[in-house]
Design an enzyme around this catalytic site. Structure first.
Site, PDB file in Angstrom:
ATOM      1  N   VAL A  87      -7.512  -0.558  -1.545  1.00  0.00           N
ATOM      2  CA  VAL A  87      -8.206   0.683  -1.181  1.00  0.00           C
ATOM      3  C   VAL A  87      -8.350   1.600  -2.390  1.00  0.00           C
ATOM      4  O   VAL A  87      -9.441   2.076  -2.709  1.00  0.00           O
ATOM      5  CB  VAL A  87      -7.459   1.426  -0.050  1.00  0.00           C
ATOM      6  CG1 VAL A  87      -8.106   2.796   0.203  1.00  0.00           C
ATOM      7  CG2 VAL A  87      -7.459   0.606   1.216  1.00  0.00           C
ATOM      8  N   ASP A 133       0.281   4.191 -10.078  1.00  0.00           N
ATOM      9  CA  ASP A 133       0.937   3.186  -9.248  1.00  0.00           C
ATOM     10  C   ASP A 133       2.319   2.901  -9.828  1.00  0.00           C
ATOM     11  O   ASP A 133       2.523   2.993 -11.041  1.00  0.00           O
ATOM     12  CB  ASP A 133       0.114   1.893  -9.204  1.00  0.00           C
ATOM     13  CG  ASP A 133       0.443   1.015  -8.004  1.00  0.00           C
ATOM     14  OD1 ASP A 133      -0.373   0.972  -7.066  1.00  0.00           O
ATOM     15  OD2 ASP A 133       1.519   0.405  -7.998  1.00  0.00           O
ATOM     16  N   LYS A 156       0.391  -3.882 -12.405  1.00  0.00           N
ATOM     17  CA  LYS A 156      -0.966  -3.400 -12.148  1.00  0.00           C
ATOM     18  C   LYS A 156      -1.429  -2.477 -13.276  1.00  0.00           C
ATOM     19  O   LYS A 156      -2.574  -2.568 -13.741  1.00  0.00           O
ATOM     20  CB  LYS A 156      -1.012  -2.641 -10.813  1.00  0.00           C
ATOM     21  CG  LYS A 156      -0.833  -3.516  -9.584  1.00  0.00           C
ATOM     22  CD  LYS A 156      -0.899  -2.682  -8.317  1.00  0.00           C
ATOM     23  CE  LYS A 156      -0.735  -3.553  -7.081  1.00  0.00           C
ATOM     24  NZ  LYS A 156      -0.751  -2.757  -5.828  1.00  0.00           N
ATOM     25  N   THR A 215       0.642   1.285   4.517  1.00  0.00           N
ATOM     26  CA  THR A 215       1.420   1.713   5.688  1.00  0.00           C
ATOM     27  C   THR A 215       1.720   0.474   6.535  1.00  0.00           C
ATOM     28  O   THR A 215       1.085   0.244   7.559  1.00  0.00           O
ATOM     29  CB  THR A 215       0.658   2.755   6.533  1.00  0.00           C
ATOM     30  OG1 THR A 215      -0.711   2.324   6.698  1.00  0.00           O
ATOM     31  CG2 THR A 215       0.661   4.110   5.867  1.00  0.00           C
ATOM     32  N   CYS A 271      -4.726  -3.835   7.663  1.00  0.00           N
ATOM     33  CA  CYS A 271      -4.506  -2.721   8.612  1.00  0.00           C
ATOM     34  C   CYS A 271      -3.883  -3.171   9.920  1.00  0.00           C
ATOM     35  O   CYS A 271      -3.780  -2.377  10.829  1.00  0.00           O
ATOM     36  CB  CYS A 271      -5.819  -2.007   8.879  1.00  0.00           C
ATOM     37  SG  CYS A 271      -6.417  -1.079   7.480  1.00  0.00           S
TER      38      CYS A 271
END
Length: 271
Positions: free
Chosen positions: A20, A39, A44, A93, A271
């Site tokens: 995202v 991050d 990364k 999440t 998700c």
């Protein structure tokens, strides 16, 4: 802040450089905004600062070009957030062992932002979560800075709508997908909308962060329920010696009140 957004001098920080956050950061940089990606994963950060993308949606050549233009850089130093005008929270999440939402990444990111928060900044949560998270979890943490949300700084929720693995040439992307948005105050919503229209012209503003959070859950639950339904019917049809793919094609001929879903590995994904 409004004038900085208009002339693209607003400095944007994106916390969480996953599927995202990274596309969001790169698209804002391509639009001409100075962008910093934050991050905690040093792998990364190293990859991005070498100009190498690890997300299929983001081309390595775009990362290299934006690095060369000094429009984008990546860091694991949260102190760099002090220079930002806008901060996006795009952390995961996941579920915990009891299948309850694990807000630890959101809480950790928000706690890292709070001591660096300054007056006039705009904070936008994008992580998929339950209604009330922005106001009941993030807002109190951010206000430990001594600043009041909606008065000293701006706060909003605008859920991500990413089709992982797709590029703009293949379908929906950050640039052509409509966005929903709910600010803590009308001014919060107006500033967030002024920023997001630089990515996509279609912004649907709802009355509150809670409404925006619920809209994201409705989108996901709609898919979850229908994926489960079609898989159950596929199993039933197999027992009844019915070609369920033929059934779907037949049902698709109805021009209203039906949307085709197909048997698959089941509910999964980010998700």
């Amino acid at each position: 802040l409004e004038s900085k957004i208009a002339n693209k001098s607003a400095r944007i920080a994106v916390v969480g450089l996953g599927y995202v956050g990274l596309p969001l950061a790169i698209e804002f940089a391509r639009e001409g905004f100075p962008v910093i990606g934050v991050d905690i994963d040093s792998r990364k950060i190293d990859s991005l600062n070498k100009g190498v993308s690890y997300i299929p949606d983001v081309a390595t050549k775009d990362v290299k070009a934006l690095l060369a233009k000094k429009k984008f850089r990546a860091t694991n130093d949260y102190d760099d957030l002090e220079d930002a005008d806008v901060i996006f929270i795009c952390v995961p999440t996941p579920f915990d062992e009891m299948k309850a939402p694990d807000l630890a990444p959101v809480i950790s990111a928000t706690k890292s932002i709070a001591p660096r928060l300054r007056a006039g900044q705009l904070v936008i949560l994008q992580s998929t979560t339950y209604p009330g998270t922005t106001e009941q979890v993030c807002q109190p943490i951010l206000e430990t800075s001594g600043l009041k949300a909606g008065k000293d700084f701006h706060l909003a929720f605008s859920p991500e709508r990413i089709d992982p693995g797709a590029t703009s040439s293949q379908g929906w992307s950050v640039k052509n997908t409509p966005k929903t948005l709910g600010g803590l105050t009308p001014r919060c919503s107006a500033l967030a909308k002024a920023l997001l229209v630089h990515l996509t012209p279609e912004i649907f503003v709802v009355s509150s962060p809670r409404a925006a959070e619920m809209s994201k859950l409705l989108e996901n639950i709609f898919r979850s329920v229908n994926i489960a339904l079609v898989n159950e019917l596929a199993l039933l049809s197999e027992r009844m010696d019915i070609d369920f793919w033929e059934v779907i094609e037949a049902a698709k001929t109805k021009p209203f009140g039906f949307m085709a879903f197909y048997p698959s590995a089941g509910v999964g994904g980010h998700c």
